[in-house]
Design a protein around this motif. Structure first.
Motif, PDB file in Angstrom:
ATOM      1  N   ILE A 156       0.837  -1.210   0.000  1.00 48.03           N
ATOM      2  CA  ILE A 156       0.000   0.000   0.000  1.00 48.03           C
ATOM      3  C   ILE A 156       0.866   1.252   0.000  1.00 48.03           C
ATOM      4  CG2 ILE A 156      -1.663   1.318   1.370  1.00 48.03           C
ATOM      5  CD1 ILE A 156      -2.825  -1.362   2.290  1.00 48.03           C
ATOM      6  N   ALA A 157       1.940   1.229   0.795  1.00 50.08           N
ATOM      7  CA  ALA A 157       2.836   2.386   0.835  1.00 50.08           C
ATOM      8  C   ALA A 157       3.454   2.651  -0.534  1.00 50.08           C
ATOM      9  CB  ALA A 157       3.925   2.160   1.881  1.00 50.08           C
ATOM     10  N   GLN A 158       3.832   1.581  -1.237  1.00 54.32           N
ATOM     11  CA  GLN A 158       4.406   1.738  -2.570  1.00 54.32           C
ATOM     12  C   GLN A 158       3.375   2.290  -3.554  1.00 54.32           C
ATOM     13  OE1 GLN A 158       7.540   1.469  -3.483  1.00 54.32           O
ATOM     14  NE2 GLN A 158       7.090   1.969  -5.617  1.00 54.32           N
ATOM     15  N   TYR A 159       2.148   1.776  -3.463  1.00 52.72           N
ATOM     16  CA  TYR A 159       1.086   2.292  -4.322  1.00 52.72           C
ATOM     17  C   TYR A 159       0.883   3.793  -4.105  1.00 52.72           C
ATOM     18  CZ  TYR A 159      -0.572  -2.413  -5.644  1.00 52.72           C
ATOM     19  OH  TYR A 159      -0.674  -3.675  -6.154  1.00 52.72           O
ATOM     20  N   LEU A 160       0.894   4.206  -2.836  1.00 55.28           N
ATOM     21  CA  LEU A 160       0.698   5.621  -2.521  1.00 55.28           C
ATOM     22  C   LEU A 160       1.838   6.476  -3.069  1.00 55.28           C
ATOM     23  CD1 LEU A 160      -0.659   5.396   1.143  1.00 55.28           C
ATOM     24  CD2 LEU A 160      -1.917   6.164  -0.882  1.00 55.28           C
ATOM     25  N   ARG A 161       3.076   5.980  -2.907  1.00 55.30           N
ATOM     26  CA  ARG A 161       4.226   6.733  -3.424  1.00 55.30           C
ATOM     27  C   ARG A 161       4.120   6.902  -4.941  1.00 55.30           C
ATOM     28  NH1 ARG A 161       7.157   3.934   0.697  1.00 55.30           N
ATOM     29  NH2 ARG A 161       7.574   2.210  -0.738  1.00 55.30           N
ATOM     30  N   GLU A 162       3.755   5.839  -5.633  1.00 54.48           N
ATOM     31  CA  GLU A 162       3.638   5.901  -7.086  1.00 54.48           C
ATOM     32  C   GLU A 162       2.513   6.845  -7.509  1.00 54.48           C
ATOM     33  OE1 GLU A 162       3.138   1.866  -8.268  1.00 54.48           O
ATOM     34  OE2 GLU A 162       5.235   1.307  -7.891  1.00 54.48           O
ATOM     35  N   ALA A 163       1.399   6.785  -6.777  1.00 48.96           N
ATOM     36  CA  ALA A 163       0.270   7.649  -7.110  1.00 48.96           C
ATOM     37  C   ALA A 163       0.620   9.113  -6.883  1.00 48.96           C
ATOM     38  CB  ALA A 163      -0.953   7.261  -6.274  1.00 48.96           C
TER      39      ALA A 163
ATOM     40  N   ALA B  91       3.488  10.456  -7.111  1.00 46.63           N
ATOM     41  CA  ALA B  91       4.519  10.913  -8.050  1.00 46.63           C
ATOM     42  C   ALA B  91       4.026  10.903  -9.488  1.00 46.63           C
ATOM     43  CB  ALA B  91       5.761  10.039  -7.924  1.00 46.63           C
ATOM     44  N   GLY B  92       2.735  10.607  -9.666  1.00 42.07           N
ATOM     45  CA  GLY B  92       2.215  10.416 -11.016  1.00 42.07           C
ATOM     46  C   GLY B  92       2.070  11.684 -11.831  1.00 42.07           C
ATOM     47  N   SER B  93       1.838  12.812 -11.195  1.00 42.94           N
ATOM     48  CA  SER B  93       1.636  14.059 -11.928  1.00 42.94           C
ATOM     49  C   SER B  93       2.002  15.234 -11.027  1.00 42.94           C
ATOM     50  CB  SER B  93       0.184  14.186 -12.383  1.00 42.94           C
ATOM     51  OG  SER B  93      -0.681  14.337 -11.259  1.00 42.94           O
ATOM     52  N   LEU B  94       2.114  16.406 -11.635  1.00 46.80           N
ATOM     53  CA  LEU B  94       2.432  17.609 -10.864  1.00 46.80           C
ATOM     54  C   LEU B  94       1.328  17.890  -9.852  1.00 46.80           C
ATOM     55  CD1 LEU B  94       4.165  20.093 -10.295  1.00 46.80           C
ATOM     56  CD2 LEU B  94       2.947  21.273 -12.158  1.00 46.80           C
ATOM     57  N   LEU B  95       0.070  17.699 -10.256  1.00 48.97           N
ATOM     58  CA  LEU B  95      -1.048  17.932  -9.355  1.00 48.97           C
ATOM     59  C   LEU B  95      -1.006  16.980  -8.160  1.00 48.97           C
ATOM     60  CD1 LEU B  95      -3.581  19.653  -8.953  1.00 48.97           C
ATOM     61  CD2 LEU B  95      -4.884  17.899 -10.208  1.00 48.97           C
ATOM     62  N   SER B  96      -0.623  15.735  -8.419  1.00 56.12           N
ATOM     63  CA  SER B  96      -0.506  14.753  -7.334  1.00 56.12           C
ATOM     64  C   SER B  96       0.582  15.160  -6.350  1.00 56.12           C
ATOM     65  CB  SER B  96      -0.203  13.366  -7.906  1.00 56.12           C
ATOM     66  OG  SER B  96      -1.256  12.908  -8.713  1.00 56.12           O
ATOM     67  N   LYS B  97       1.711  15.654  -6.891  1.00 60.72           N
ATOM     68  CA  LYS B  97       2.804  16.078  -6.021  1.00 60.72           C
ATOM     69  C   LYS B  97       2.397  17.263  -5.154  1.00 60.72           C
ATOM     70  CE  LYS B  97       6.366  14.434  -9.212  1.00 60.72           C
ATOM     71  NZ  LYS B  97       7.457  14.818 -10.140  1.00 60.72           N
ATOM     72  N   ILE B  98       1.654  18.181  -5.736  1.00 57.88           N
ATOM     73  CA  ILE B  98       1.174  19.322  -4.953  1.00 57.88           C
ATOM     74  C   ILE B  98       0.204  18.845  -3.874  1.00 57.88           C
ATOM     75  CG2 ILE B  98      -0.192  21.452  -5.059  1.00 57.88           C
ATOM     76  CD1 ILE B  98       0.949  21.856  -7.903  1.00 57.88           C
ATOM     77  N   GLY B  99      -0.673  17.929  -4.251  1.00 57.11           N
ATOM     78  CA  GLY B  99      -1.616  17.370  -3.277  1.00 57.11           C
ATOM     79  C   GLY B  99      -0.904  16.684  -2.136  1.00 57.11           C
ATOM     80  N   TYR B 100       0.205  16.023  -2.443  1.00 56.39           N
ATOM     81  CA  TYR B 100       0.963  15.349  -1.394  1.00 56.39           C
ATOM     82  C   TYR B 100       1.505  16.341  -0.376  1.00 56.39           C
ATOM     83  CZ  TYR B 100       4.735  12.979   1.019  1.00 56.39           C
ATOM     84  OH  TYR B 100       5.558  12.491   1.989  1.00 56.39           O
ATOM     85  N   LEU B 101       1.936  17.500  -0.838  1.00 58.29           N
ATOM     86  CA  LEU B 101       2.480  18.502   0.083  1.00 58.29           C
ATOM     87  C   LEU B 101       1.448  18.897   1.146  1.00 58.29           C
ATOM     88  CD1 LEU B 101       4.406  20.851  -2.394  1.00 58.29           C
ATOM     89  CD2 LEU B 101       5.365  19.138  -0.817  1.00 58.29           C
ATOM     90  N   PHE B 102       0.177  18.957   0.739  1.00 55.69           N
ATOM     91  CA  PHE B 102      -0.881  19.315   1.682  1.00 55.69           C
ATOM     92  C   PHE B 102      -1.304  18.120   2.551  1.00 55.69           C
ATOM     93  CE2 PHE B 102      -1.404  22.553  -1.633  1.00 55.69           C
ATOM     94  CZ  PHE B 102      -1.480  23.704  -0.865  1.00 55.69           C
ATOM     95  N   ALA B 103      -1.118  16.922   2.024  1.00 56.35           N
ATOM     96  CA  ALA B 103      -1.634  15.729   2.718  1.00 56.35           C
ATOM     97  C   ALA B 103      -0.547  14.915   3.408  1.00 56.35           C
ATOM     98  CB  ALA B 103      -2.373  14.835   1.721  1.00 56.35           C
ATOM     99  N   ARG B 104       0.704  15.385   3.384  1.00 62.16           N
ATOM    100  CA  ARG B 104       1.779  14.532   3.900  1.00 62.16           C
ATOM    101  C   ARG B 104       1.657  14.256   5.397  1.00 62.16           C
ATOM    102  NH1 ARG B 104       6.932  18.577   2.954  1.00 62.16           N
ATOM    103  NH2 ARG B 104       6.120  20.398   4.088  1.00 62.16           N
ATOM    104  N   GLY B 105       1.046  15.171   6.123  1.00 61.39           N
ATOM    105  CA  GLY B 105       0.815  14.903   7.543  1.00 61.39           C
ATOM    106  C   GLY B 105      -0.125  13.735   7.739  1.00 61.39           C
TER     107      GLY B 105
END
Length: 360
Positions: free
Chosen positions: A251-258, A260-274
């Motif tokens: 599951i952790a690997q799936y989340l990392r791949e998801a 890193a899939g797009s610029l929008l995903s990376k931005i979303g991660y910054l807000f959701a990393r907590g």
């Protein structure tokens, strides 16, 4: 001043070497100033590590040995090569001699179990020790045992596992009467192996004062936290543990791949990393398995544990000593002995330790 809790550390066990064990002890000592340590390993490696950490050195001693149990040794090989001289054996022997309150090793699990059973022996009534793990669940945490010490178990052994697991749950989960379930292929009483059904009858029909038996549970009930203590034999328990660990990594690997899939995903991660950090913490089982049934406290740390995880295993050893795990198990067993004495004529299924299985 409160008496120190003395931990014997196998400094040569595990994959990452003495530096990780020492750093884990530093972290644990910062949380629990009443700890004291005995490090078993090479003096020329441990000496400089401790000298650079004066606070730890002040509550530590080093016992030199250059003999280490290898991770790929069979238990029988480890006993022949390292009995009475290896860092693993000497850490366990310190508990037997009363020089330490608990032993901790990140080394070879089969060798650790074999050495601990020979050195410390088991409690009266207990034929074979078990490994108990703390399992993250939707309700919090549960205790699962046996997760790898014995292959196969008869009805009496399963009942003893329930008793020992409930004693550990009283300490770890702070529950006076933990709920207990037997892992099975279904919840119906007609399903499962005869040994499991016989154990269920004993647990149903006997008024054990230290636990509440809830019946059979299935594999998905472990993660749900349906009961506080899940009881099974070591073959099934180890598969369940490794499956859960593998699923968490998947599951952790799936989340990392998801992410890193797009610029929008990376931005979303910054807000959701907590939130992701919280998820990771909840899904990661605490480091450390407790060997239950021995006449002494022995903790198995993961072979690849880092310093933080090592400190967590030391915390677990500390809790088992401070909250008197051995006394509580002895008391619970003594109360239960008369309650299910009539089960002495139950047929015994063949049960094999990791040592016996490794000889094949």
């Amino acid at each position: 001043m409160t008496t120190s809790v003395r931990i014997a550390l196998d400094a040569m066990g595990g994959d990452k070497g003495p530096a990780t064990i020492v750093e884990g002890a530093v972290l644990a000592l910062a949380r629990r100033p009443d700890l004291a340590f005995s490090f078993f390993g090479k003096q020329d490696e441990l000496g400089p590590l401790l000298a650079a950490r004066p606070a730890l050195a002040a509550v530590s001693r080093v016992v030199h040995t250059d003999v280490a149990v290898r991770m790929d040794d069979k238990p029988s090989q480890a006993l022949r090569a390292g009995r009475r001289t290896s860092s693993m054996w000497l850490a366990i022997d310190a508990v037997k001699k009363g020089e330490a309150d608990a032993a901790l090793s990140a080394g070879n699990t089969g060798a650790l179990m074999a050495m601990a059973k020979i050195c410390l022996r088991t409690m009266p009534q207990i034929d074979r020790p078990a490994i108990a793990a703390i399992w993250p669940t939707l309700r919090g945490r549960s205790i699962v045992l046996d997760v790898g010490a014995n292959i196969g178990a008869d009805a009496r052994m399963l009942v003893d596992l329930a008793i020992m697991g409930s004693a550990m749950a009283r300490i770890v989960l702070d529950i006076e009467r933990p709920t207990v379930g037997l892992l099975n292929v279904g919840v119906e009483e007609i399903k499962g192996l005869e040994e499991v059904k016989a154990a269920s009858r004993i647990l149903h029909e006997t008024a054990f004062p230290a636990l509440i038996y809830k019946g059979f549970v299935e594999g998905d009930d472990i993660g749900k936290g349906t009961v506080d203590v899940v009881v099974t034999e070591g073959f099934t328990g180890n598969i369940a543990l490794k499956t859960a660990e593998g699923t968490a990594k998947q599951i952790a690997q799936y989340l990392r791949e998801a992410m890193a899939g797009s610029l929008l995903s990376k931005i979303g991660y910054l807000f959701a990393r907590g939130a992701f950090a919280t998820l990771r913490a909840k899904m990661t089982p605490p480091n450390g398995g407790v060997f239950l049934g021995l006449d002494g406290v022995v903790i198995k740390s993961h072979g690849g544990a880092d310093a933080v995880e090592t400190a967590g295993a030391i915390d677990l050893a500390y809790a088992m000593v401070r909250h008197e795990l051995l006394r509580k198990i002895r008391e619970t067993l003594a109360l239960a002995l008369s309650e299910h004495a009539d089960s002495a004529d139950l047929p015994h299924a063949p049960a094999r330790t990791a040592l016996e299985a490794a000889k094949d």
